[in-house]
Design an enzyme around this catalytic site. Structure first.
Site, mmCIF file in Angstrom:
data_model
loop_
_atom_site.group_PDB
_atom_site.id
_atom_site.type_symbol
_atom_site.label_atom_id
_atom_site.label_comp_id
_atom_site.label_asym_id
_atom_site.label_seq_id
_atom_site.Cartn_x
_atom_site.Cartn_y
_atom_site.Cartn_z
ATOM 1 N N LYS A 13 10.794 12.096 7.564
ATOM 2 C CA LYS A 13 11.626 11.046 6.951
ATOM 3 C C LYS A 13 10.954 10.491 5.697
ATOM 4 O O LYS A 13 11.589 10.331 4.671
ATOM 5 C CB LYS A 13 11.867 9.879 7.937
ATOM 6 C CG LYS A 13 12.485 10.289 9.244
ATOM 7 C CD LYS A 13 12.720 9.091 10.166
ATOM 8 C CE LYS A 13 11.459 8.360 10.569
ATOM 9 N NZ LYS A 13 10.544 9.160 11.413
ATOM 10 N N ARG A 88 15.639 1.015 14.122
ATOM 11 C CA ARG A 88 15.030 1.820 15.178
ATOM 12 C C ARG A 88 15.536 1.431 16.556
ATOM 13 O O ARG A 88 15.160 2.044 17.536
ATOM 14 C CB ARG A 88 13.531 1.559 15.144
ATOM 15 C CG ARG A 88 12.734 2.691 14.573
ATOM 16 C CD ARG A 88 11.279 2.279 14.671
ATOM 17 N NE ARG A 88 10.431 3.402 14.732
ATOM 18 C CZ ARG A 88 9.823 3.921 13.682
ATOM 19 N NH1 ARG A 88 10.028 3.429 12.486
ATOM 20 N NH2 ARG A 88 9.019 4.937 13.828
ATOM 21 N N ARG A 126 -1.224 15.953 10.189
ATOM 22 C CA ARG A 126 -0.983 15.061 9.049
ATOM 23 C C ARG A 126 -2.270 14.366 8.625
ATOM 24 O O ARG A 126 -3.058 13.905 9.441
ATOM 25 C CB ARG A 126 0.058 14.010 9.417
ATOM 26 C CG ARG A 126 0.214 12.963 8.312
ATOM 27 C CD ARG A 126 1.443 12.135 8.433
ATOM 28 N NE ARG A 126 1.600 11.524 9.726
ATOM 29 C CZ ARG A 126 2.685 10.849 10.103
ATOM 30 N NH1 ARG A 126 3.690 10.718 9.270
ATOM 31 N NH2 ARG A 126 2.756 10.311 11.300
ATOM 32 N N ARG A 159 -3.941 9.264 10.594
ATOM 33 C CA ARG A 159 -3.409 7.968 10.992
ATOM 34 C C ARG A 159 -3.797 7.677 12.429
ATOM 35 O O ARG A 159 -3.806 8.573 13.257
ATOM 36 C CB ARG A 159 -1.872 7.987 10.869
ATOM 37 C CG ARG A 159 -1.362 7.083 9.782
ATOM 38 C CD ARG A 159 0.083 7.285 9.482
ATOM 39 N NE ARG A 159 0.994 6.974 10.582
ATOM 40 C CZ ARG A 159 2.318 6.968 10.471
ATOM 41 N NH1 ARG A 159 2.878 7.250 9.311
ATOM 42 N NH2 ARG A 159 3.085 6.695 11.487
ATOM 43 N N ARG A 170 5.206 7.779 21.224
ATOM 44 C CA ARG A 170 6.149 7.525 20.121
ATOM 45 C C ARG A 170 7.412 8.373 20.291
ATOM 46 O O ARG A 170 8.523 7.912 20.015
ATOM 47 C CB ARG A 170 5.490 7.828 18.777
ATOM 48 C CG ARG A 170 4.460 6.766 18.391
ATOM 49 C CD ARG A 170 3.539 7.242 17.303
ATOM 50 N NE ARG A 170 4.177 7.422 16.023
ATOM 51 C CZ ARG A 170 3.656 8.132 15.013
ATOM 52 N NH1 ARG A 170 2.477 8.726 15.167
ATOM 53 N NH2 ARG A 170 4.283 8.237 13.878
HETATM 54 P P1 AP5 Z 1 6.351 12.513 7.383
HETATM 55 O O1 AP5 Z 1 7.232 12.639 6.193
HETATM 56 O O2 AP5 Z 1 5.148 11.655 7.285
HETATM 57 O O3 AP5 Z 1 7.235 12.154 8.668
HETATM 58 P P2 AP5 Z 1 7.897 10.780 9.105
HETATM 59 O O4 AP5 Z 1 9.176 11.129 9.789
HETATM 60 O O5 AP5 Z 1 7.967 9.825 7.968
HETATM 61 O O6 AP5 Z 1 6.814 10.359 10.163
HETATM 62 P P3 AP5 Z 1 6.185 8.973 10.541
HETATM 63 O O7 AP5 Z 1 5.131 9.286 11.571
HETATM 64 O O8 AP5 Z 1 5.758 8.202 9.342
HETATM 65 O O9 AP5 Z 1 7.379 8.299 11.220
HETATM 66 P P4 AP5 Z 1 7.334 7.162 12.182
HETATM 67 O O10 AP5 Z 1 8.787 6.882 12.238
HETATM 68 O O11 AP5 Z 1 6.697 7.335 13.499
HETATM 69 O O12 AP5 Z 1 6.336 6.159 11.467
HETATM 70 P P5 AP5 Z 1 6.561 4.784 10.774
HETATM 71 O O13 AP5 Z 1 5.546 4.648 9.730
HETATM 72 O O14 AP5 Z 1 8.002 4.553 10.429
HETATM 73 O O15 AP5 Z 1 5.907 13.999 7.825
HETATM 74 C C1 AP5 Z 1 5.059 14.215 8.942
HETATM 75 C C2 AP5 Z 1 4.090 15.378 8.620
HETATM 76 O O16 AP5 Z 1 4.831 16.597 8.489
HETATM 77 C C3 AP5 Z 1 3.322 15.213 7.294
HETATM 78 O O17 AP5 Z 1 2.036 15.757 7.444
HETATM 79 C C4 AP5 Z 1 4.159 16.022 6.296
HETATM 80 O O18 AP5 Z 1 3.364 16.461 5.243
HETATM 81 C C5 AP5 Z 1 4.688 17.137 7.170
HETATM 82 N N1 AP5 Z 1 6.008 17.611 6.770
HETATM 83 C C6 AP5 Z 1 7.041 16.849 6.323
HETATM 84 N N2 AP5 Z 1 8.120 17.628 6.086
HETATM 85 C C7 AP5 Z 1 7.760 18.899 6.409
HETATM 86 C C8 AP5 Z 1 8.443 20.162 6.398
HETATM 87 N N3 AP5 Z 1 9.728 20.259 6.010
HETATM 88 N N4 AP5 Z 1 7.777 21.258 6.803
HETATM 89 C C9 AP5 Z 1 6.482 21.167 7.212
HETATM 90 N N5 AP5 Z 1 5.770 20.019 7.241
HETATM 91 C C10 AP5 Z 1 6.414 18.895 6.847
HETATM 92 O O19 AP5 Z 1 6.252 3.764 11.976
HETATM 93 C C11 AP5 Z 1 4.963 3.644 12.525
HETATM 94 C C12 AP5 Z 1 4.978 2.522 13.554
HETATM 95 O O20 AP5 Z 1 5.375 1.272 12.923
HETATM 96 C C13 AP5 Z 1 5.979 2.690 14.712
HETATM 97 O O21 AP5 Z 1 5.473 3.480 15.755
HETATM 98 C C14 AP5 Z 1 6.213 1.231 15.107
HETATM 99 O O22 AP5 Z 1 5.150 0.753 15.896
HETATM 100 C C15 AP5 Z 1 6.181 0.494 13.773
HETATM 101 N N6 AP5 Z 1 7.520 0.337 13.169
HETATM 102 C C16 AP5 Z 1 7.937 0.826 11.975
HETATM 103 N N7 AP5 Z 1 9.229 0.520 11.746
HETATM 104 C C17 AP5 Z 1 9.633 -0.201 12.817
HETATM 105 C C18 AP5 Z 1 10.903 -0.799 13.181
HETATM 106 N N8 AP5 Z 1 11.993 -0.710 12.401
HETATM 107 N N9 AP5 Z 1 10.966 -1.455 14.366
HETATM 108 C C19 AP5 Z 1 9.882 -1.555 15.173
HETATM 109 N N10 AP5 Z 1 8.673 -0.992 14.900
HETATM 110 C C20 AP5 Z 1 8.557 -0.326 13.738
#
Ligand code: AP5
Length: 213
Positions: A13, A88, A126, A159, A170
């Protein structure tokens, strides 16, 4: 244009949101990035969010919803935005719909679809740059010099929430609390499914093709 990125943690994402933000000239708003910045700065919000994030749990809605609604009310969001990591929960989605009642709801909710097995591989590989936020993968998107950010030269790190146990939690939290949003946005007629197992560029082109159709 108002876009939401849906999909499991690690589905890509954030990667796609950054590319779409460049393409359409609108801001990329990531609640995860906002929380991580607060943790780095040692704010009260950061202190509260950290324990939930480290455990792979969602930060409570009362710390998240107002923060996001306030963020998208800023001037740079006047022509639209890309939400990454919000909503979410069903409650977050309903609060967002309420907040957008006057200005118009989300145009597209893009579901980046990747099976759990591939997610685990992506998250374990990652690496992120703590200085500039760039994201890499040790196999798929390696840094040119091992361990060093291509963009700013800082050392890249894993991370905290990318360890195997937290990743599994997660994913469980995602299936239970966030996946139902796919049906919520389908019912609103704005959900778009994209196969997220393709290369980054192919995923990007598939999303753009659907948005511009
Ligand atoms: P990446 O693009 O980083 O994936 P992502 O979907 O953004 O993953 P995140 O882990 O950041 O999502 P998340 O939703 O858990 O984390 P967030 O920060 O929102 O890609 C992942 C990897 O794959 C990378 O190494 C990339 O290079 C690789 N890749 C990408 N595309 C590829 C492809 N096509 N082919 C091959 N490789 C590829 O949230 C973290 C924490 O914050 C949550 O757990 C929660 O505690 C909190 N939080 C955040 N938002 C909220 C909310 N709205 N409500 C409550 N808690 C929240």
């Amino acid at each position: 244009m108002k876009i939401i990125m849906l999909g499991a943690p690690g589905a890509g994402k954030g990667t796609q949101a950054k590319m779409l933000a460049d393409r359409f000239g609108i801001p990329h708003v990531s609640t995860g990035d906002i929380f991580r910045a607060n943790i780095k700065e040692g704010t009260e919000l950061g202190k509260k969010a950290k324990a939930y994030m480290d455990a792979g749990e969602l930060v409570p809605d009362e710390l998240t919803v107002d923060l996001l609604i306030d963020r998208i009310g800023k001037e740079d969001c006047a022509n639209g935005y890309i939400l990454d990591g919000f909503p979410r929960t069903l409650n977050q989605a309903e609060k967002l719909t309420e907040a957008l009642a006057e200005s118009g709801n989300i145009d597209f909710a893009v579901n980046v679809d990747v099976p759990d097995e591939a997610i685990v591989v992506r998250m374990s590989g990652r690496r992120v740059c703590p200085a500039c936020g760039a994201s890499y993968h040790i196999v798929n998107i390696p840094t040119k010099v091992p361990g060093i950010c291509d963009r700013c030269g800082a050392e890249v790190v894993q991370r905290k929430d990318d360890n195997p146990e937290t990743v599994q939690n997660r994913l469980d939290v995602y299936h239970e609390q966030t996946q139902p949003l796919i049906d919520y946005y389908k019912a609103l007629g704005c959900e778009v499914d994209v196969d997220g197992t393709q290369s980054m560029q192919d995923v990007f082109e598939a999303i753009v093709a659907r948005l511009e159709a």
